[in-house]
Design a protein around this motif. Structure first.
Motif, short mmCIF file in Angstrom:
data_model
loop_
_atom_site.label_atom_id
_atom_site.label_comp_id
_atom_site.label_asym_id
_atom_site.label_seq_id
_atom_site.Cartn_x
_atom_site.Cartn_y
_atom_site.Cartn_z
N VAL A 71 7.00 -9.04 6.64
CA VAL A 71 7.70 -8.94 5.35
C VAL A 71 9.02 -8.18 5.51
O VAL A 71 10.05 -8.59 4.99
CB VAL A 71 6.79 -8.26 4.31
CG1 VAL A 71 7.57 -8.02 3.01
CG2 VAL A 71 5.56 -9.11 4.04
N PHE A 75 12.71 -9.80 4.69
CA PHE A 75 13.45 -9.30 3.52
C PHE A 75 14.34 -8.10 3.81
O PHE A 75 15.15 -7.72 2.96
CB PHE A 75 12.46 -8.93 2.41
CG PHE A 75 11.75 -10.10 1.80
CD1 PHE A 75 12.33 -10.82 0.76
CD2 PHE A 75 10.52 -10.50 2.28
CE1 PHE A 75 11.67 -11.90 0.20
CE2 PHE A 75 9.85 -11.58 1.72
CZ PHE A 75 10.44 -12.29 0.68
N GLY A 113 5.68 1.87 -2.08
CA GLY A 113 6.48 0.68 -1.83
C GLY A 113 7.29 0.27 -3.05
O GLY A 113 8.46 -0.12 -2.93
N LEU A 114 6.69 0.38 -4.23
CA LEU A 114 7.42 0.04 -5.45
C LEU A 114 8.58 1.00 -5.69
O LEU A 114 9.66 0.60 -6.12
CB LEU A 114 6.46 0.07 -6.65
CG LEU A 114 5.39 -1.04 -6.67
CD1 LEU A 114 4.42 -0.83 -7.83
CD2 LEU A 114 6.05 -2.42 -6.79
N LEU A 117 11.30 0.00 -3.33
CA LEU A 117 11.88 -1.25 -3.82
C LEU A 117 12.87 -0.99 -4.94
O LEU A 117 13.98 -1.55 -4.97
CB LEU A 117 10.76 -2.17 -4.29
CG LEU A 117 11.17 -3.50 -4.95
CD1 LEU A 117 11.96 -4.36 -3.98
CD2 LEU A 117 9.94 -4.24 -5.46
N VAL A 298 14.83 -2.75 -0.05
CA VAL A 298 14.06 -3.81 -0.71
C VAL A 298 13.01 -4.35 0.24
O VAL A 298 11.83 -4.53 -0.12
CB VAL A 298 15.00 -4.93 -1.20
CG1 VAL A 298 14.19 -6.14 -1.67
CG2 VAL A 298 15.89 -4.43 -2.34
N GLY A 299 13.41 -4.64 1.48
CA GLY A 299 12.47 -5.17 2.45
C GLY A 299 11.36 -4.20 2.78
O GLY A 299 10.18 -4.58 2.86
N LEU A 302 8.90 -3.97 -0.25
CA LEU A 302 8.00 -5.13 -0.29
C LEU A 302 6.99 -5.08 0.85
O LEU A 302 5.83 -5.47 0.67
CB LEU A 302 8.82 -6.41 -0.21
CG LEU A 302 9.72 -6.73 -1.42
CD1 LEU A 302 10.59 -7.95 -1.13
CD2 LEU A 302 8.86 -6.98 -2.66
N VAL A 305 4.22 -2.66 -0.11
CA VAL A 305 3.37 -3.26 -1.16
C VAL A 305 2.41 -4.27 -0.55
O VAL A 305 1.21 -4.27 -0.83
CB VAL A 305 4.26 -3.91 -2.24
CG1 VAL A 305 3.39 -4.73 -3.21
CG2 VAL A 305 5.03 -2.84 -3.01
N ALA A 306 2.95 -5.15 0.30
CA ALA A 306 2.10 -6.16 0.93
C ALA A 306 1.07 -5.52 1.85
O ALA A 306 -0.10 -5.92 1.89
CB ALA A 306 2.98 -7.15 1.70
#
Length: 569
Positions: A71, A75, A113-114, A117, A298-299, A302, A305-306
């Motif tokens: 991910v 990203f 993670g959020l 982001l 951003v990458g 994400l 989060v993943a």
């Protein structure tokens, strides 16, 4: 504005993947495949080791390397950055796991993670440029020390005492092992020594050898053949887990909110630092290319989060694996994707042999890795630069080991800011200069003060006191304040200047101001400093004009030599 309208107004240009991220020419593809396989082989033992070190388990380390690695590569904002579990994140995560339990990791990982982001979407990726170099190096040294100390119990075959500081736990393990050495202790020490020796000597034999993986394989085979009584990794999953969302309640989020912020802060700092360093690494085709810090956040957001949804741990950019990627010839982010796929293949095809790896072997890998994180030349350069930088470096490193990583960065920044402000305050000065040209009668009643540096809260009081005392002591009737060399004025400095003018004028001393810069004029007017002058004509642009006015003013004073010369007989 509605939430949908707010999202519609966000500018996402430059934050999303584009076709130009990849180069499908055969030569580039071949280079990326070779680099990706190389990094995957190097990252495998590190992913296992960092998973165990964090307290989440080796499976979480593998899952993070795979999911977050893919991910973040797709990203993220760097063409060569490799992401996954890192030593610094393992250090931060270990006390969180000890306090809240392994079940809290998914919520912390997704929440952090959020946060990362959102920081990327809000274009805050340049924040890392405000972290001083001594703080970064002190933080790195502290992290390396913690990683080493965390491995001491495993290296001695002694269970680590939960809830203790890393240094205290390491010392306790050493005491336990020294008090009752047994066969298991001797085996673990031998395994650690063998891994360290292989990792240090193999690169000298052949630089392309994945020293950490070869060392782990050799000692694992030797331990199996000899029937060594050393703890093993044991059970590992043979497939990726099914993604899920943790139970989210107000109470649960409130309990781990501080942990989320700490993890997000570390992920932001480490990822951006790694990407910035990678962008300057030399390659066969020049440099590794620029990176986009906002897209990188951003990458990474994400990716975490993943990773959390698959049962992994928070991910960051990994400078060691990124460096291997660059040195191996990576051209695009496809190399980082291939690295993750290599580890994925291990999960599906080789978890049986991997589960027999002795924990002491991974401890040895991390111990050597911790030493490689610290460069003696860099430490020497920081310590010999300036006294302030050396103090900042030492304080950050000590607090990192003794207390907390995020607190170390915060306190390091505060120390750096304080020492910098002290330096700037000391650089601010006031000098009494002689008047230009030949001396004239009455010049002894004129004082010309040249202000230099920053007129701010750290220096304003001292400058005010020097001018006030000097003018009172020397019987001055006119003071010229020369401001053309003042580089910075804040509200405190402007107010101090207003107080100085007021005090002098109330004592009957005429104040003339020369050389107010346009960028400072508005502040001085708003604070009222210039309005305290006796007359608007007491503001000058040249020194000659100010001196001429001062001399004419002294000549008109009763009792002056000029006044006596024209008195009636």
């Amino acid at each position: 504005m509605t939430a949908r309208g707010f999202v519609a107004r966000l500018d996402l240009r430059g934050l999303l993947p584009v076709r130009a991220d990849y180069d499908v020419r055969p030569r580039t593809l071949r280079a990326d495949l070779v680099a990706g396989v190389t990094v995957g082989v190097v990252a495998l033992p590190l992913a296992l080791a960092f998973g165990i070190s964090s307290g989440v388990g080796p499976a979480a380390g593998l899952v993070t390397a795979v999911i977050a690695g893919i991910v973040a590569a797709v990203f993220g904002g760097s063409n060569v950055q490799v992401s996954g579990p890192t030593g610094a994140m393992a250090v931060v995560l270990a006390p969180i796991v000890a306090e809240y339990g392994p079940g809290s990791v998914a919520l912390v990982t997704i929440g952090a993670g959020l946060v990362v982001l959102v920081l990327g979407v809000l274009r805050l990726g340049r924040v890392v440029t405000f972290i001083p170099w001594p703080v970064v190096e002190g933080f790195t040294l502290g992290i390396a020390a913690i990683i080493f100390l965390q491995q001491v119990p495993s290296a001695l075959g002694v269970p680590a005492e939960a809830g203790h500081n890393t240094l205290v736990a390491a010392l306790g393990a050493m005491g336990d092992a020294a008090g009752a050495p047994d066969t298991a202790t001797l085996w673990t020490l031998g395994i650690v020594a063998a891994v360290a020796a292989l990792m240090l000597t193999l690169p000298r034999i052949h630089g392309a050898l994945p020293a950490s993986l070869v060392a782990v394989v050799v000692v694992t085979v030797a331990a199996e053949l000899a029937g060594a009584s050393a703890p093993r990794i044991d059970a590992l999953p043979s497939a990726l887990p099914v993604p899920y969302l943790p139970d989210v309640t107000t109470g649960a989020v409130r309990d781990v909110f501080g942990a989320m912020i700490a993890v997000a802060a570390l992920a932001t700092i480490e990822s951006l630092l790694s990407a910035r360093v990678a962008a300057t690494m030399p390659t066969g085709r020049g440099g590794s290319g620029p990176y986009e810090p906002d897209r990188e956040l951003v990458g990474q957001g994400l990716a975490s989060v993943a990773s959390g949804m698959f049962g992994g741990m928070p991910a960051t950019g990994a400078i060691a694996r990124t460096a291997v990627n660059v040195r191996s010839g990576a051209r695009t982010r496809l190399a980082a994707v291939v690295h993750a796929l290599v580890i994925l293949a291990v999960i599906y095809l080789a978890t049986g042999p991997v589960s027999r790896i002795p924990l002491a072997a991974l401890a040895g890998v991390l111990m050597v890795t911790s030493f490689r994180m610290v460069h003696a030349g860099t430490v020497r350069a920081v310590l010999t630069s300036t006294r302030s930088d050396a103090v900042t470096f030492a304080v950050t490193a000590i607090i990192t080991v003794a207390f907390d990583l995020i607190e170390a960065v915060q306190i390091g920044l505060l120390v750096a800011a304080f020492l910098t402000l002290r330096h700037v305050a000391r650089a601010a000065s006031v000098h009494r200069d002689p008047l230009p040209g030949a001396a004239r009668p009455g010049d002894e009643h004129i004082a010309s003060y040249r202000l230099e540096g920053a007129m701010f809260f750290g220096a304003a009081g001292r400058i005010l006191a020097e001018v006030t005392q000097g003018s009172r002591r020397d019987g001055v009737s006119v003071v010229i304040l020369r401001l053309s060399q003042v580089r910075l004025v804040d509200a405190t400095g402007a107010n101090a200047l207003a107080e100085l003018i007021t005090e002098l004028e109330q004592r009957g001393v005429t104040v003339l101001v020369k050389g107010v810069q346009d960028r400072h004029r508005r502040l001085l007017v708003n604070v009222g400093a210039l309005n305290r002058l006796r007359h608007e004509n007491h503001l000058f642009t040249t020194l000659d004009a100010a001196v001429a006015h001062a001399r004419s003013h002294v000549a008109r004073e009763p009792g002056s030599q000029q006044d006596q010369a024209f008195a009636p007989a």
